[in-house]
Structure formats: structure tokens, C-alpha cells
Design an enzyme around this catalytic site. Sequence first.
Site, mmCIF file in Angstrom:
data_model
loop_
_atom_site.group_PDB
_atom_site.id
_atom_site.type_symbol
_atom_site.label_atom_id
_atom_site.label_comp_id
_atom_site.label_asym_id
_atom_site.label_seq_id
_atom_site.Cartn_x
_atom_site.Cartn_y
_atom_site.Cartn_z
ATOM 1 N N HIS A 164 0.844 -1.191 0.000
ATOM 2 C CA HIS A 164 0.000 0.000 0.000
ATOM 3 C C HIS A 164 0.886 1.249 0.000
ATOM 4 O O HIS A 164 1.271 1.748 1.064
ATOM 5 C CB HIS A 164 -0.899 0.005 1.231
ATOM 6 C CG HIS A 164 -1.807 -1.184 1.329
ATOM 7 N ND1 HIS A 164 -1.347 -2.439 1.647
ATOM 8 C CD2 HIS A 164 -3.155 -1.303 1.142
ATOM 9 C CE1 HIS A 164 -2.376 -3.289 1.666
ATOM 10 N NE2 HIS A 164 -3.470 -2.623 1.370
ATOM 11 N N ASP A 195 -9.221 6.668 7.171
ATOM 12 C CA ASP A 195 -10.678 6.652 7.012
ATOM 13 C C ASP A 195 -11.274 5.319 7.455
ATOM 14 O O ASP A 195 -12.305 5.281 8.137
ATOM 15 C CB ASP A 195 -11.042 6.901 5.540
ATOM 16 C CG ASP A 195 -10.693 8.302 5.084
ATOM 17 O OD1 ASP A 195 -11.243 9.262 5.639
ATOM 18 O OD2 ASP A 195 -9.868 8.435 4.162
ATOM 19 N N ILE A 227 -9.996 8.558 0.545
ATOM 20 C CA ILE A 227 -9.979 7.449 -0.411
ATOM 21 C C ILE A 227 -9.870 6.150 0.375
ATOM 22 O O ILE A 227 -9.009 6.010 1.244
ATOM 23 C CB ILE A 227 -8.779 7.558 -1.386
ATOM 24 C CG1 ILE A 227 -8.874 8.843 -2.216
ATOM 25 C CG2 ILE A 227 -8.704 6.333 -2.284
ATOM 26 C CD1 ILE A 227 -10.014 8.858 -3.223
ATOM 27 N N HIS A 275 -4.064 3.089 -3.332
ATOM 28 C CA HIS A 275 -4.250 2.587 -1.975
ATOM 29 C C HIS A 275 -3.551 1.252 -1.756
ATOM 30 O O HIS A 275 -2.704 1.132 -0.874
ATOM 31 C CB HIS A 275 -5.743 2.446 -1.662
ATOM 32 C CG HIS A 275 -6.036 2.018 -0.253
ATOM 33 N ND1 HIS A 275 -5.840 0.742 0.204
ATOM 34 C CD2 HIS A 275 -6.502 2.715 0.807
ATOM 35 C CE1 HIS A 275 -6.174 0.665 1.470
ATOM 36 N NE2 HIS A 275 -6.584 1.846 1.867
ATOM 37 N N GLU A 285 -18.267 -4.484 23.951
ATOM 38 C CA GLU A 285 -17.380 -5.643 24.056
ATOM 39 C C GLU A 285 -16.158 -5.522 23.159
ATOM 40 O O GLU A 285 -15.037 -5.863 23.564
ATOM 41 C CB GLU A 285 -18.132 -6.937 23.708
ATOM 42 C CG GLU A 285 -19.165 -7.374 24.719
ATOM 43 C CD GLU A 285 -20.541 -6.778 24.457
ATOM 44 O OE1 GLU A 285 -21.503 -7.205 25.110
ATOM 45 O OE2 GLU A 285 -20.641 -5.887 23.581
ATOM 46 N N HIS A 324 -28.614 -15.921 24.228
ATOM 47 C CA HIS A 324 -27.600 -15.777 25.258
ATOM 48 C C HIS A 324 -26.893 -17.094 25.577
ATOM 49 O O HIS A 324 -25.934 -17.097 26.361
ATOM 50 C CB HIS A 324 -28.224 -15.231 26.544
ATOM 51 C CG HIS A 324 -28.599 -13.781 26.475
ATOM 52 N ND1 HIS A 324 -29.360 -13.256 25.453
ATOM 53 C CD2 HIS A 324 -28.315 -12.734 27.303
ATOM 54 C CE1 HIS A 324 -29.535 -11.954 25.655
ATOM 55 N NE2 HIS A 324 -28.912 -11.615 26.761
#
Length: 696
Positions: free
Chosen positions: A35, A164, A196, A270, A434, A496
Amino acid sequence: MPIPHHPSQTELDTLCINTIRFLSVDAVQNANSGHPGMPMGAAPMGYLLWTRYLRHNPANPDWFDRDRFVLSAGHGSMLLYSLLHLTGYGLTLSEIKQFRQFGSHTPGHPERGHTPGVETTTGPLGQGFGNAVGMAIAEAHLGARFNRPGLDVVNHHTYCLVGDGDLMEGVAAEAASLAGHLRLGKLICLYDDNRISLAASTALSFTEDRGARFAAYGWHIAEVADGNDLTAIGAALDSARAETGRPSLILVRTHIGFGSPHRQDTFEAHGSPLGAEEVRLTKERLGWPTDPPFLVPAQALARFRMALEEGKRAEEAWHGKMAAYAREYPAEAAELGRIIAGTLPPGWEESLPHFTPLPKGISTRLASGKILAAAASRIPEIIGGSADLNPSTYTVLPDGGDFQAPSAVAEDRQGAVGPVWGYLGRNIHFGVREHAMGAILNGMAAHGGTIPFGATFLAFSDYLRPSLRLAALMGLRVIHVFTHDSIALGEDGPTHQAVEQLAALRAIPNLTVLRPADANETAVAWQMALERRGGPTALVLSRQNLPVLDRSPLAPADGTKRGGFVIREVKGGDPPELILLASGSEVSLVLAAEERLRANGVRSRVVSLPSWEVFESQPREYRDAVLPPGVTARLAVEAASPLGWHRYVGERGGVIGVERFGASAPGDVVMREYGFTADNVCRQALRLIGREGEGA
């Protein structure tokens, strides 16, 4: 036409910034993978931070009072590797040339413990942001505990570079909300606002006002309109450092792939190499020699390597302060040295409670709460909390106080667990977050000086699984308390009731999963978790009461330390014809079934397997002694997915498990309806040894 250097930059600044850019570009191009765009755009802020603000010593990456730097946007790893090489961390140019190659110290994403100077493993977006919050919490807590007037021996900043993608992730939103509430003024995040993402412009998916969102969280906000403007970036950093009552987000408008004639401001920059021709054109445009690659001008290197002398002076000043501290506060200095080393206080295990045999028993979650409170009274670096489940997970430290911003002490604190001690408090209220809890715990452990724990229901371990996986990858000492471990929790129903979570946790390399059978095994499990330094531990605990086993006819609870052990042997020393295996709450069930089978003339051995990982680490001779290869009639019983149990029961064996979701009803009813009864265990056991249909 070459781009002139920015008015805020001297010629040396520009030379240094472009050195970062083209080390990154050349490494990605050489690997044909990576990148390049983010390091090209973010190089100015990286350069400024590392040469003028970051207090660090490249010759000693582990100096305790250093500033922490987290590259949350881990895909831009070549930015970090360039800075580590240039400032003198011992990351050689040959390693830069081996970027993304097998065995190199420059993997595709930064890895803690693999590359000197990398504080935390990043790449899964948002995780580094959460880690940075955890580091800031650890710094604040240790500072409150150890600093004295004129002797701030724990006093440093945490800097985080985010992109981002980081701010899109929910884990970052959770962590940012908590950080704002806690007013972590030494946390400073630089936002590489290049607009971007990997697939396209953020205009397609991310158009909110990020500054306004963080301001609503309680953060200080600064904006820099031009990512090449060192003066503006410096002013923003100065304002952030001056703001001690809020964490800071600095939005820096950058251009991904800066300088590339055809890739700048495009998603192509990118996640893909620029290509040989585009590399040449970019170098020409920024006035950089097109050959040789991996060029490091001597003048630029000399500027970066000033970090070695500056770091040496900073660390020496700290050691001088520590010497004065030790003269005035010898006990505190010795204690700080101990926790920095990561050792436990001598004799701490004597605090662990012993539980007398009790047929009706107590739940292992309740036993865990008593054990945790006792251990924390002797190990003050234990700090943590739950995802708003303290009353259910029993993870309150009764004398620990609430970890809150010091300014909150004077405010209305109705509902507080105990006295609010500011940053000195040890009960962290994570809220219903969490995933952030997991990432923050990782940051606290990576910082050092704390043993962090977090708690939630086992079914909700899925919410923090990415953070737990990274803790295992980094080898961090983090303790997760997962209660309500099965369908036996009852009326809350299938949402649960954990079914597949145990198998999922056991599949994570370097995670130790412990499911103790009773209160005394829970004490041993906590001891194992606290003594383990090479990775995280998951304690899997029951909601329902379990008998506290009478150990006089059984193996001691210490057998838990071997992961699996014979808890009841065939009487008279005869070889077993059947082996019953179980973990956790089902151990008492198979012990009851064994009594019936024995009365029916069946020679059964009962094996408790609280931890597959620990058992697998034992010598082959021990494992074969517990599970003799010649005894093929084996039945495993566990109120969870049977996935994985066949490694222990073999082709001829059987498993009583749960292969569908649970149901809402009293726990004992659900267990009975799902076949977890002594009658059914006996029935299945007799079938395995060819005595199907006999009573037991």
C-alpha cells in the site's frame, strides 16, 4: 514539472519527507505488493511527529516512559518501517528491501514482537485505535498510582495515526466514546484524511462530519487543511498537547499517493504498487533521483539519526528521576520496577481461597469473583471490568474504586460501585462495548505495568473475537472472563446461550481456554491465567451452581494445571473398559453417571479436560497415560458444539453435545431436554461397550 517544496518546509525537511516516501514506494514496488498511497500522503506528519515531538529512544525500544506510537492504519506499514529504519531502531535497509517476504522483519502489516519499535499489531482496521485508548488508560492509571510531586516517573503521550477505514469501524467508535468520557488528555490521534478507501472514494460511503462526531464524544478537535504544511501540523500538535482534559483528534487533509501524476487521489494508489513507469514519473515530479532505488541521502539520515542522541538524553533524564524517586520513595520504586518487569508479588497465591466440599455448590462465576477479589488484593496491577455486566459476571474489585477522570470525582456519581478514585481506580466501566473492551485490554497489556481483564457472557465473545485473536497473535497477558457458558443458563434463551463459541475459542492459536469443573478448579485456573505471560487466557464459567467436589476420592484440583487429568480412576487398579471425558459443569454429571455404571459392573475412568491447549502441550507419555490408546470406548460430554472432540474419542467413541441452538426455559429443564442427564450418559456409554439396553 517538479513540485516545489512546501513553504513550511526547509530543503532538509523536504529531503527527509521524500526519503520516507520513496523508501515506501520502492519497497512496495520491489515486493510487487503493498500500500504505497498512505505513506506518500502521510509522510510529512510522520516526519514531524517522529523528529520533533515523539519522545523515544531507538537504541532501547522498551524504555518504559517512552511515548507510544500506534499506526492504526497498519496497511501503511512502510511509513512505520521507514521511520524505524531512518531513526535507528536496528531495522536495516536490507530488511526494507525484503518487505513482505518470508522471514523478514518487515511483514505486510506491523507485528508486535517481530519488528523492533512496533508497539502493537495492526492491520484489522480500528484495532490500533482501540489499543491506543488502552495505552492511554494504562499510562493514566500508573501515573496516578506512582507519580509524586516533582517526580512524574510515568508521564508520556500516546500518539495514533488513523485512516478513514479506522474511523468507519465500529470498534473505533466504541473506543472513542469511552476515551472521551474518561477525558484521556494524553491521547492524540492524527487522522490521515485522504478521503480514499481501497475500493473507491469515501464520498460513496463516509460523508459524516468526523470532527463533529468526535467533538460530541468529548474530544478536542483540530484541523489542518494541507497535509504538507508542517507549521500547521505542528501548531495542531501543540494545541493537542496543551489540552490535558480531553483526547485530541487532528484532522489532516492529505492526498493519497502524493506526487504520483496518475495515481494521486485515486483508489489505485491505496493497495497496489504504482508500477515501474509511474514510480519513475513520481520521482521526477518530486525532484528525486530515479536511480538507485532505496536511496537514503546522507543529510537526511543524519537528521533522522539525531533521534538516537535525543533519545539517549531523554532516557538518561528519566533514570535520573527514577534514582531520586527511589531515594525518596523506595517501596514505590521497587514496586514500579516489579510491575515493569511483569513479575508477580512473592507468595501472592497464598491469597487464593479454598472451597470446602458442598453438594449443592456454587457457580464457577461466583467462585471466580471471590478468587479475583482475593488475588487483586495481593496483585495491585490487576485492573479491568466488564461490558456493563458486573452484577452477572462477578468481576467487581470491591476495594478498587472506579476508574474515572479525576474531574469526575467531584461530580454526581450515583450508582458507582465504590468510591471514585479518579485514574487510581481499578474498576473500569467499559459500557456495552465488548469489541472496544477487547482492543483496550490489548493496549493496556501492550503498554505494560498492568494485568488487564474483561468480562462478558460467553455467547458475546463473538463481539470481541477480532481483538482476542490479536491478543493471541501478540502474546499479550490479557484475561477474559466468559460466564453463562452454555444452554444451562436457562430462561434468557438461545440468544444468550453459548453453543459454538467454545469450539471457536479453541480454534485460536495461542489462546488458553480453561473451563473448570468446580470452585477449586476455578482457583487453579485463575492462578494459571495470572502466571501466564505468553498470551491471553479465556476463563469459561457457569451461571448455574455446581457441586464443590469432594477431592478425597478424586484427583486434586491441581490437575487442572496439566489441562487434562484422571479425576476418578477405576477402583482396584483394574484397567478401564470405558473412558468418560468432560469439561466444566459436565464433569460432575459424568461422575454421577460413573457411579451408576460402576454399580452395573462397568469399569469406567473419568477424565476432566478443562483445557485442550494445556493438555496438548504435555508430553506424549502423559497424554497416553490419561487416555490410553488401547481403550477405544470413549464418551465425551460437553454442553456445547461437539466440534473437535473426536480428536479425543476417536472413530469408535461418541460425543453428547449440542448441535442446535438452545431454548428458553429453566436451565435444568433445558439440560434435561438436550440429553444432559446421568441416565442418557449411562445409556450412551453402555451402547459404546456393546451393552446397549442394560439398565444403569
